[in-house]
Write a protein that holds these residues in place. Sequence first.
Motif, PDB file in Angstrom:
ATOM      1  N   GLY A  25       0.817  -1.216   0.000  1.00 46.06           N
ATOM      2  CA  GLY A  25       0.000   0.000   0.000  1.00 46.06           C
ATOM      3  C   GLY A  25       0.852   1.267   0.000  1.00 46.06           C
ATOM      4  N   LYS A  62      -3.994  -9.930   7.863  1.00 42.74           N
ATOM      5  CA  LYS A  62      -5.022  -9.507   6.901  1.00 42.74           C
ATOM      6  C   LYS A  62      -6.258 -10.416   6.991  1.00 42.74           C
ATOM      7  CE  LYS A  62      -2.917  -6.043   4.724  1.00 42.74           C
ATOM      8  NZ  LYS A  62      -3.449  -4.669   4.693  1.00 42.74           N
ATOM      9  N   ARG A  66      -2.554  -9.319  -8.631  1.00 37.18           N
ATOM     10  CA  ARG A  66      -3.147  -8.828  -9.877  1.00 37.18           C
ATOM     11  C   ARG A  66      -2.917  -7.332 -10.022  1.00 37.18           C
ATOM     12  NH1 ARG A  66      -4.668 -12.812 -13.409  1.00 37.18           N
ATOM     13  NH2 ARG A  66      -4.838 -14.653 -12.102  1.00 37.18           N
ATOM     14  N   ARG A 100      -6.365   0.815   1.789  1.00 30.79           N
ATOM     15  CA  ARG A 100      -6.655   1.279   0.429  1.00 30.79           C
ATOM     16  C   ARG A 100      -7.692   0.385  -0.241  1.00 30.79           C
ATOM     17  NH1 ARG A 100      -2.863   4.281  -2.610  1.00 30.79           N
ATOM     18  NH2 ARG A 100      -3.412   2.992  -4.400  1.00 30.79           N
ATOM     19  N   GLU A 121     -10.909   1.342  -2.526  1.00 30.44           N
ATOM     20  CA  GLU A 121     -11.016   0.860  -3.910  1.00 30.44           C
ATOM     21  C   GLU A 121     -12.310   0.074  -4.118  1.00 30.44           C
ATOM     22  OE1 GLU A 121      -6.168   0.585  -4.530  1.00 30.44           O
ATOM     23  OE2 GLU A 121      -7.288  -1.187  -3.966  1.00 30.44           O
TER      24      GLU A 121
HETATM   25  N1  UDP Z   1      -3.032  -4.730  -4.588  1.00 32.60           N
HETATM   26  C1  UDP Z   1      -2.844  -4.997  -5.938  1.00 32.60           C
HETATM   27  N2  UDP Z   1      -2.889  -6.288  -6.369  1.00 32.60           N
HETATM   28  C2  UDP Z   1      -3.091  -7.337  -5.528  1.00 32.60           C
HETATM   29  C3  UDP Z   1      -3.281  -7.065  -4.148  1.00 32.60           C
HETATM   30  C4  UDP Z   1      -3.240  -5.754  -3.711  1.00 32.60           C
HETATM   31  O1  UDP Z   1      -2.672  -4.074  -6.755  1.00 32.60           O
HETATM   32  O2  UDP Z   1      -3.126  -8.458  -6.001  1.00 32.60           O
HETATM   33  C5  UDP Z   1      -3.010  -3.331  -4.112  1.00 32.60           C
HETATM   34  C6  UDP Z   1      -4.377  -2.839  -3.684  1.00 32.60           C
HETATM   35  O3  UDP Z   1      -5.108  -2.438  -4.814  1.00 32.60           O
HETATM   36  C7  UDP Z   1      -4.013  -1.697  -2.733  1.00 32.60           C
HETATM   37  C8  UDP Z   1      -2.680  -2.121  -2.170  1.00 32.60           C
HETATM   38  O4  UDP Z   1      -2.212  -3.212  -2.957  1.00 32.60           O
HETATM   39  O5  UDP Z   1      -3.882  -0.482  -3.449  1.00 32.60           O
HETATM   40  C9  UDP Z   1      -2.769  -2.583  -0.726  1.00 32.60           C
HETATM   41  O6  UDP Z   1      -2.942  -1.482   0.093  1.00 32.60           O
HETATM   42  P1  UDP Z   1      -3.659  -1.596   1.527  1.00 32.60           P
HETATM   43  O7  UDP Z   1      -3.651  -0.222   2.136  1.00 32.60           O
HETATM   44  O8  UDP Z   1      -4.994  -2.220   1.388  1.00 32.60           O
HETATM   45  O9  UDP Z   1      -2.754  -2.611   2.341  1.00 32.60           O
HETATM   46  P2  UDP Z   1      -1.184  -2.599   2.740  1.00 32.60           P
HETATM   47  O10 UDP Z   1      -0.449  -3.362   1.683  1.00 32.60           O
HETATM   48  O11 UDP Z   1      -0.738  -1.168   2.806  1.00 32.60           O
HETATM   49  O12 UDP Z   1      -1.157  -3.279   4.067  1.00 32.60           O
END
Ligand code: UDP
Length: 418
Positions: free
Chosen positions: A46, A252, A305, A330, A334
């Motif tokens: 994130g 998570k 993905r 995030r 989304e």
């Molecule tokens: N994400 C992604 N593809 C995946 C899994 C997650 O692009 O397969 C992105 C998701 O869209 C988000 C980010 O990773 O923008 C995760 O951010 P979040 O704040 O939810 O969690 P963090 O990784 O900061 O704990």
Amino acid sequence: MNAPDLIRRFQPAKAGAAALPAEAGVYDGPRTPTVLFLDQTGQMGGAEFALLPLAEACTARGEVVLLADGPFRARLEEHGVYVKVLSDARVSNLDREAVRLNLLSAVPGILRQIRAIAREARRFDVLFVNTQKAMVLGALGKPLHRRPVIWFLHDIMSRAHFGRVQLLVVKWLARYVVDQVVANSRASAEALSALAGIPAERIPVIPNGIDAAAFHKVDADTADDRAALRRRLGLPEDAYLAGLFGRLAPWKGQHIALQALAKLPDVHLVLVGAPLFGEHAYADGLRLQAEELGVTGRVHFAGFRDDMPAWMKAMDVILHTSIDPEPLGRVVIEGMLAGRPVIAAAAGGVLEIVQDGHNGLLTQPGDVDGIVDAIDALRLRPDVARRLARQGTIDAQRDFSLETYLSRMTQAIARAVR
Ligand code: UDP
């Protein structure tokens, strides 16, 4: 003004080295500073998704240093950002256990990295540190680079995720060395305030901005569009799909979603994400758990993905099941932008995004039955599901706009040099 306009206006007419004279951008101030962004990882978490559009907005007068190579470098470069990787395997691989056992042998590598970062930072007006290890190394080098340090805080600093020594180091550096902390949520700001004794009002909160336009590009409003989308993604066309997005990691709570699935006989669960920071045993454990629960045929492990809007829009409901307070979340924002009802765990930054019954549903972290009941309720009342989803989109567009985020972040960077 839309994001591309804003980005163009922040950049000078001719892109080039960070040493370009800074002409007036959209941001007020005597001059727009040059900035070195520092991030410890090459993986796309994130914090890295938050840095990506900001670094892009600053390409003409900013560069990125990563302390490990990985897909993040390619993503930044695709966006026109100049990236340098300063990796030292002995420092990059330091984890909590290794620090305890092996700190002395890591010291020379750490000192080398501090010096290398300081050498880079001296070419810029501001050092912007985007992760914790980056903050520690960047702040320790301040006597060498003598540049203001801005720390973009993406974590809830507590014992749930960090060691005692780590928290102590962070506390002192945040209090005495870092010039400005900017937090991604009130939850993150308040945790640091409590740890370091910095008044919370001195930690501005700038929530992430997410590009809503990317979600408009995916057609999934009609039943036909959605069926075509599901076919393209290899998902069952007719099943009720619950999606859980994010890296596979115990906190998570993907295991919580599996437990809920076992109590929802005709629902399918789509897990999108991969173990990014070595949580492979947990990922393997999830497959085993699915087998033990007898739900293997209804769980789809999609892996990491890039096209989140498409995957999210293919769902009927979007789950968030973190068992520890999420610094921001995030994926929750989304999910709302995707126009799907969101069921999220009521803790941390999520409480700054979702209001229960208004723009989504909240359950207590780890409450399996709460998730089951919430999914049942949405299935029973599709009109309520639609209302929550609609309101979610409105609220997410208003509160988490990319334009506002970029404008506020670049102003914070400009202020740091005054
Ligand atoms: N994400 C992604 N593809 C995946 C899994 C997650 O692009 O397969 C992105 C998701 O869209 C988000 C980010 O990773 O923008 C995760 O951010 P979040 O704040 O939810 O969690 P963090 O990784 O900061 O704990």
